[in-house]
Every structure is written in structure tokens, then in C-alpha cells.
Design a protein around this motif. Structure first.
Motif, PDB file in Angstrom:
ATOM      1  N   THR A 340       0.301  -1.207  -0.215  1.00 41.57           N
ATOM      2  CA  THR A 340      -0.271  -0.481  -0.142  1.00 41.57           C
ATOM      3  C   THR A 340       0.724   1.466   0.301  1.00 41.57           C
ATOM      4  OG1 THR A 340      -0.493   0.027   2.122  1.00 41.57           O
ATOM      5  CG2 THR A 340      -1.435  -1.350   1.206  1.00 41.57           C
ATOM      6  N   GLU A 341       2.478   1.168   0.519  1.00 39.81           N
ATOM      7  CA  GLU A 341       2.945   2.322   1.000  1.00 39.81           C
ATOM      8  C   GLU A 341       3.941   1.602   0.616  1.00 39.81           C
ATOM      9  OE1 GLU A 341       2.576   6.308   3.136  1.00 39.81           O
ATOM     10  OE2 GLU A 341       2.563   4.620   4.486  1.00 39.81           O
ATOM     11  N   ILE A 342       4.995   2.743   0.387  1.00 41.71           N
ATOM     12  CA  ILE A 342       6.587   2.892   0.803  1.00 41.71           C
ATOM     13  C   ILE A 342       7.287   3.917   0.958  1.00 41.71           C
ATOM     14  CG2 ILE A 342       8.584   1.896  -1.066  1.00 41.71           C
ATOM     15  CD1 ILE A 342       7.138   0.999  -3.176  1.00 41.71           C
ATOM     16  N   ILE A 343       7.928   3.343   1.894  1.00 39.84           N
ATOM     17  CA  ILE A 343       8.575   5.101   2.144  1.00 39.84           C
ATOM     18  C   ILE A 343       9.824   5.527   2.618  1.00 39.84           C
ATOM     19  CG2 ILE A 343       8.946   6.564   4.614  1.00 39.84           C
ATOM     20  CD1 ILE A 343       5.797   5.091   4.964  1.00 39.84           C
ATOM     21  N   ASP A 344      10.842   6.320   2.049  1.00 42.75           N
ATOM     22  CA  ASP A 344      12.230   5.950   2.256  1.00 42.75           C
ATOM     23  C   ASP A 344      12.633   7.246   2.965  1.00 42.75           C
ATOM     24  OD1 ASP A 344      14.462   5.883   0.912  1.00 42.75           O
ATOM     25  OD2 ASP A 344      14.473   6.782  -0.763  1.00 42.75           O
ATOM     26  N   GLN A 345      12.956   6.438   4.048  1.00 47.58           N
ATOM     27  CA  GLN A 345      12.685   7.587   4.989  1.00 47.58           C
ATOM     28  C   GLN A 345      14.054   8.013   5.551  1.00 47.58           C
ATOM     29  OE1 GLN A 345      11.710   5.637   9.320  1.00 47.58           O
ATOM     30  NE2 GLN A 345      13.907   5.372   9.479  1.00 47.58           N
ATOM     31  N   ILE A 346      15.920   7.543   4.950  1.00 46.09           N
ATOM     32  CA  ILE A 346      17.001   8.224   4.725  1.00 46.09           C
ATOM     33  C   ILE A 346      17.216   8.980   2.835  1.00 46.09           C
ATOM     34  CG2 ILE A 346      17.674   7.393   6.795  1.00 46.09           C
ATOM     35  CD1 ILE A 346      19.382   5.789   5.647  1.00 46.09           C
ATOM     36  N   GLY A 347      16.747   7.866   2.118  1.00 41.01           N
ATOM     37  CA  GLY A 347      17.180   8.391   0.970  1.00 41.01           C
ATOM     38  C   GLY A 347      18.118   7.276  -0.272  1.00 41.01           C
ATOM     39  N   SER A 348      17.442   5.549   0.721  1.00 39.81           N
ATOM     40  CA  SER A 348      18.395   5.353   0.286  1.00 39.81           C
ATOM     41  C   SER A 348      18.315   4.315  -1.076  1.00 39.81           C
ATOM     42  CB  SER A 348      18.643   3.872   1.126  1.00 39.81           C
ATOM     43  OG  SER A 348      17.445   3.050   1.975  1.00 39.81           O
ATOM     44  N   ASP A 349      17.022   4.473  -1.184  1.00 39.43           N
ATOM     45  CA  ASP A 349      16.251   4.211  -2.796  1.00 39.43           C
ATOM     46  C   ASP A 349      16.395   5.100  -3.595  1.00 39.43           C
ATOM     47  OD1 ASP A 349      15.241   1.581  -4.216  1.00 39.43           O
ATOM     48  OD2 ASP A 349      13.495   3.464  -4.354  1.00 39.43           O
ATOM     49  N   THR A 350      15.874   6.259  -3.909  1.00 37.43           N
ATOM     50  CA  THR A 350      15.886   7.515  -4.349  1.00 37.43           C
ATOM     51  C   THR A 350      17.183   8.721  -4.452  1.00 37.43           C
ATOM     52  OG1 THR A 350      14.506   8.516  -2.893  1.00 37.43           O
ATOM     53  CG2 THR A 350      13.114   7.302  -4.380  1.00 37.43           C
ATOM     54  N   GLY A 351      17.976   8.498  -3.199  1.00 35.35           N
ATOM     55  CA  GLY A 351      18.883  10.084  -2.986  1.00 35.35           C
ATOM     56  C   GLY A 351      18.049  10.690  -1.983  1.00 35.35           C
ATOM     57  N   VAL A 352      16.433  10.921  -1.360  1.00 38.98           N
ATOM     58  CA  VAL A 352      15.541  12.205  -1.493  1.00 38.98           C
ATOM     59  C   VAL A 352      15.385  11.287   0.211  1.00 38.98           C
ATOM     60  CG1 VAL A 352      14.174  13.620  -1.529  1.00 38.98           C
ATOM     61  CG2 VAL A 352      15.592  12.803  -3.511  1.00 38.98           C
ATOM     62  N   PRO A 353      15.967  12.069   0.385  1.00 37.95           N
ATOM     63  CA  PRO A 353      14.545  11.722   2.368  1.00 37.95           C
ATOM     64  C   PRO A 353      14.188  11.396   2.384  1.00 37.95           C
ATOM     65  CG  PRO A 353      16.794  12.212   2.382  1.00 37.95           C
ATOM     66  CD  PRO A 353      17.231  12.299   1.076  1.00 37.95           C
ATOM     67  N   GLY A 354      12.783  10.761   2.550  1.00 36.84           N
ATOM     68  CA  GLY A 354      11.659  11.379   3.032  1.00 36.84           C
ATOM     69  C   GLY A 354      10.558  11.267   2.034  1.00 36.84           C
ATOM     70  N   ILE A 355      10.934  10.258   1.456  1.00 42.62           N
ATOM     71  CA  ILE A 355       9.722  10.387  -0.168  1.00 42.62           C
ATOM     72  C   ILE A 355       9.146   9.218   0.944  1.00 42.62           C
ATOM     73  CG2 ILE A 355       9.212   9.602  -1.697  1.00 42.62           C
ATOM     74  CD1 ILE A 355      11.678  11.369  -3.161  1.00 42.62           C
ATOM     75  N   ARG A 356       7.641   9.300   0.679  1.00 44.39           N
ATOM     76  CA  ARG A 356       6.357   8.472   0.591  1.00 44.39           C
ATOM     77  C   ARG A 356       5.494   8.091  -0.973  1.00 44.39           C
ATOM     78  NH1 ARG A 356       5.250   8.464   6.919  1.00 44.39           N
ATOM     79  NH2 ARG A 356       2.820   7.433   5.879  1.00 44.39           N
ATOM     80  N   VAL A 357       5.657   7.304  -0.703  1.00 48.85           N
ATOM     81  CA  VAL A 357       4.622   6.750  -2.223  1.00 48.85           C
ATOM     82  C   VAL A 357       3.111   5.753  -2.155  1.00 48.85           C
ATOM     83  CG1 VAL A 357       6.909   7.517  -3.805  1.00 48.85           C
ATOM     84  CG2 VAL A 357       6.180   5.725  -3.195  1.00 48.85           C
ATOM     85  N   LYS A 358       2.486   5.946  -2.831  1.00 47.84           N
ATOM     86  CA  LYS A 358       1.504   4.261  -3.087  1.00 47.84           C
ATOM     87  C   LYS A 358       1.671   3.197  -4.276  1.00 47.84           C
ATOM     88  CE  LYS A 358      -2.502   7.656  -1.974  1.00 47.84           C
ATOM     89  NZ  LYS A 358      -3.804   8.256  -2.501  1.00 47.84           N
TER      90      LYS A 358
END
Length: 502
Positions: A340-358
């Protein structure tokens, strides 16, 4: 050091497959042989028995050499995360993410040191090292900081065999042009030529062989035929796509979503051993069709690839497919996307901390990305709450950053030896998510899952195909076929007598 290096006039000329065959030929003669590739760029990785990560090709070559894969066989693995950046896996452990420019400027000296150290370890443990190059040795703009071709041959002090692909055309220009662009000392290392992927009557190419030998002064050590359906893992998804395309349509149609940064696509390799199964990559909604099952594979960039799925309207196809009762399995990043949701807490997936996507809302789960990557071989069995038959063992490996939490009770897929409950298994058994790569290489599990699909289509069920036995046969068949087209004695003479020739 005793050994030789297989270099190519370009990428995808067959270096990996030839290296694999030579490893098996030597192993079958009782030689303690090891593969080596200094630097690999691939998201298709292999987890060693120690839980360390190397390129998939070197893992396969180690199997062909009848030895256990280690990090010394592929000390540097670059895993692309975007068009501009790659994660650096150094001696099996992820270290940092750099751009191509940053890598060349910052990493060269360290790279040379780790390559030299790795070669030293292998020399002590093995009698012969068979080294695979990357791309072409004639990239003059990269010569001053290259870590994959002639610099490695120099460090190991081994002769080079140059491979060219005749199927793509221009084989004479490719060979002569490559040799002309090498420095004199590099040119002296090239002790043989191999023509690969030849189609037709070899007698029609005899004049070509003579011309090459007269022009270059280097012997042609073999003209290898174009090999169809060899079923040996390739280094990239392109080689897998070619094998899939050659199989054509079968009774059961499995669609694999082709993610831009797809990883460990060898998860689906075992389906090539099933006579009634066709596998196809789906790159956009127009190609989706009416599959019998869908696999969402792993990825090195989960959120980026999820966004691509949405942009291409593939998310709508996937959701409708599940709603209509289709069979779907998500592996690693594919599993994460299904939540239901993915949270990139420290930016380890996108390089941008705090991103949340459905997510796709197919599985009641949430994934959070942390900094530490989990890389480990695992064993387990079906979770006791599944409807699967018996307590069959499951083996595979995990390579992921995200931690996925399942919200519904008693819907786990597996119970691991360490006591961990893993994955998701829907009440009707049609939707499965797991972090376990090589799930389908478990023959009994694959057979059970496929037989459910066969029954749903009113097709006959099939007996278990034991792929490990077939894989060993494939290595031997590959080696036998190549040997019949090679001057094998002369190759060994070049390898063993190199010190005396210099």
C-alpha cells in the motif's frame, strides 16, 4: 600466475559463455580452475555462501568450474541505480553510490589495489585463472583509468584471446580495428582469435580465417557456431530476452514486467526448462495481453520503477488482473511495489530522504527503506497457514534495503530457519510476495505453483523438472560443443607456455 584472459571486440560478443565453457573444460580435466572478472556492471547478482554479493556471471562460472564462488572472483560490482549513478559493491559489500565521473576520479587507485589483492588470493588457491574482460580493450578515451581489460591482463601477466561476434557483421574490421588501437605491448599479449556466433557452412569461412591470420599474424583458435537455447545464465537481461524469444509461445503464458532497473532476472531462468511454459517480458500496457500468471521481479530502484509502471498505465493492467483472479508473484522490489505504501526514510532508494509513495494496493503491506542492505542466503519452508502441500524446503537469497511489514495476520508465505516469518500468501493462494530471490529454482515449489495454473486452464499437470541435474548437463554440453570447434590443445599451450614465449 597460470591462466588466460578472454577479451572481446565489443560487449555481448560471448565472452561470458566462452569463459564458462573453458572453466568447465579445465575442471573436467582435473584442473583446479577459477573464473575472474575484475569489475562487473550488472544488477543481476549472485550471493556467495558467506552472504556476499558478486556478479551473477562469475557465480555461474564458479559452478561450471566446480568450485564455490567467492568475492575474490569479482571484487568490484557496479549496480546501476539510474542512468548516471551506480552502487559500488566492493568485495561483496555495498559501499557507496557514485556517478561515472566520480567513480573514475575517486576509485581508480582503490580499484587497482583490490584487483591486485584478489588475483593474489586466487593465485594461491588455484592452478589456473580464466579472466573475463568487459566491453572492448580499444576504448582509447578510457585507457588511462581502465580496470577491466589490458590493465588486468598486465597485473595477472596472462595472454589474451580476442573474441569477435560475426553475427552482428563487420568481423574483419572489428578484429583488425581493435588490434590497431592497442598499444604495442598490449598487442603482443593477444595470442589468439576466436570467431563467435557463426551461422552456416564453416567451409565458406576458411578463406576468411586465412586472411585474418595473414593480416594479423595471430592464429584463429576456433570458429564457434551460433548456439541456440544453451540455457546458461547471461550477464544481462538482453541475453535472457534472446533465449525467451527463441522459445516462442507455449501452453502457459507468464508475463514478466520488464522494469527499467530490473535486477536478478535470472529468477525466471528455471522456466526455460519447462516444456509447456512461455515467458515474455512486458514493457508497456499494450504488451500485457492475457497472461496466465504475472511476475513483478526485483529492481535496483523500486520507487523509480514503480513510477514508470504508473506512467505506462501498467498499474491498471496489474490491478485488473488481480481483480479478475489472476496469479501474481512479486519478488523483492516487485513485492514492495505490491503493498500500500513505500517510505524512503533516509533516501537510500531515491537519494531523497522522506519520500512516501503509494503502492499498487495488491498486498496489505508497507515497506520502509533503511540504510543497511540485507544480503544473505536463506533456507525455510512453507508457512503453516498456507494451503501449500507439505513442509517442502525453500532455499534462496535476499538482497534488499527495504523492510516490509504485513498488516494481515496469518498471511505469511514462508517460515525461515532463523524463525523469521517471511513474505505474503493470499487466502486463495493466487497472490504471493517474497524477498527471496531464486524462489523458482526450488523445483518442487515451482512445479506445485505451475500445476495450480495448469489445473486452472484444464491442462495436464506435469512431473517435477529437476533443474540442477539439467544445469550440470548443460555445462558439460556447452563445454563439449565448444571444444569440438576450438583448437583446445593450442589454447592450453598458449596458457601454460606464456612465460617461455615472452
Amino acid at each position: 600466475m597460470k591462466g588466460l584472459m578472454i577479451q572481446g571486440t565489443a560487449s555481448d560478443v560471448g565472452k561470458s559463455l566462452i569463459t564458462t565453457a573453458i572453466c568447465r573444460l579445465l575442471a573436467n580435466e582435473g584442473v583446479k580452475v577459477t573464473p575472474f572478472k575484475s569489475q562487473n556492471m550488472s544488477n543481476n547478482s549472485y550471493v556467495t555462501i558467506d552472504g556476499e554479493e558478486i556478479g551473477r556471471a562469475q557465480g555461474i562460472q564458479a559452478e561450471a568450474a566446480k568450485t564455490e564462488a567467492t568475492v575474490w572472483m569479482n571484487p568490484i560490482l557496479l549496480k546501476p541505480r539510474s542512468d548516471f549513478q551506480s552502487e559500488i559493491v566492493l568485495l561483496g559489500t555495498a559501499t557507496e553510490t557514485l556517478s561515472g565521473k566520480g567513480y573514475r576520479e575517486k576509485f581508480y587507485k582503490k580499484g587497482l589495489e583490490v584487483i591486485s589483492t584478489s588475483l593474489h588470493h586466487l593465485e594461491k588457491e588455484f592452478d589456473v585463472v580464466v579472466i573475463e574482460g568487459a566491453g572492448s580493450p580499444a576504448e582509447v578515451n578510457l585507457r588511462d583509468r581502465e580496470l577491466v581489460n589490458m590493465k588486468v591482463a598486465e597485473l595477472a601477466d596472462v595472454p589474451v584471446i580476442l573474441v569477435a561476434d560475426i553475427d552482428r557483421g563487420g568481423v574483419f574490421a572489428n578484429i583488425v580495428g581493435t588490434l590497431e588501437l592497442l598499444l604495442p605491448d598490449e598487442r603482443k599479449r593477444v595470442q589468439g582469435l576466436i570467431i563467435n556466433k557463426f551461422r552456416g557452412d564453416i567451409e565458406l569461412f576458411r578463406d576468411g580465417v586465412r586472411w585474418l591470420e595473414d593480416k594479423t599474424g595471430i592464429p584463429v583458435l576456433g570458429v564457434l557456431p551460433f548456439m541456440v537455447d544453451h540455457r546458461i545464465d547471461g550477464e544481462d537481461s538482453l541475453s535472457m530476452e534472446k533465449q525467451i524469444y527463441q522459445r516462442g509461445k507455449r501452453e502457459i503464458d507468464i508475463a514478466v514486467i520488464h522494469l527499467p532497473y530490473i535486477s536478478n532476472y535470472s529468477d525466471i531462468e528455471s522456466f526455460l526448462y519447462e516444456e509447456d511454459i512461455s515467458v515474455r517480458f512486458v514493457k508497456d500496457a499494450s504488451e500485457f495481453g492475457q497472461p496466465d500468471a504475472v511476475i513483478i521481479p526485483g529492481t535496483k530502484s523500486t520507487i523509480n520503477d514503480l513510477n514508470v509502471i504508473i506512467e505506462l498505465k501498467l498499474d491498471e493492467k496489474l490491478i485488473d488482473f488481480v481483480r479478475e483472479g489472476g496469479y501474481m508473484i512479486g519478488i523483492c522490489g516487485g513485492f514492495q511495489m505490491m503493498g500500500t505504501e513505500i517510505i524512503d526514510q533516509i533516501g537510500s532508494d531515491t537519494g531523497v530522504p522522506g519520500i512516501r509513495v503509494k503502492g499498487l494496493h495488491i498486498i496489505p503491506a508497507q515497506t520502509v527503506f533503511y540504510e543497511e542492505k540485507e544480503t544473505v542466503r536463506v533456507k525455510g519452508h512453507y508457512h503453516h497457514n498456507t494451503s501449500l502441500n507439505g513442509n517442502r524446503p525453500i532455499e534462496g537469497y535476499e538482497i534488499h534495503l527495504g523492510k516490509t511489514e504485513i498488516f494481515e495476520k496469518d498471511t505469511f508465505f514462508l517460515e525461515l530457519e532463523n524463525g523469521k516469518e517471511e513474505g505474503y500468501y493470499s487466502p486463495n493462494g493466487k497472490i504471493i510476495g517474497t524477498n527471496i530471490h531464486h524462489l523458482f529454482h526450488n523445483d518442487e515449489w515451482r512445479n506445485e505453483w505451475l500445476n495450480k495454473i495448469r489445473k486452472s486452464k484444464q491442462k495436464p499437470i506435469k512431473e517435477i523438472v529437476y533443474t540442477q541435474d539439467l544445469k550440470e548437463e548443460r555445462y558439460d554440453k556447452l563445454a563439449f560443443n565448444m571444444k569440438s570447434h576450438l583448437n583446445w590443445k593450442r589454447i592450453k599451450d598458449i596458457m601454460y607456455e606464456w612465460d617461455r614465449r615472452k
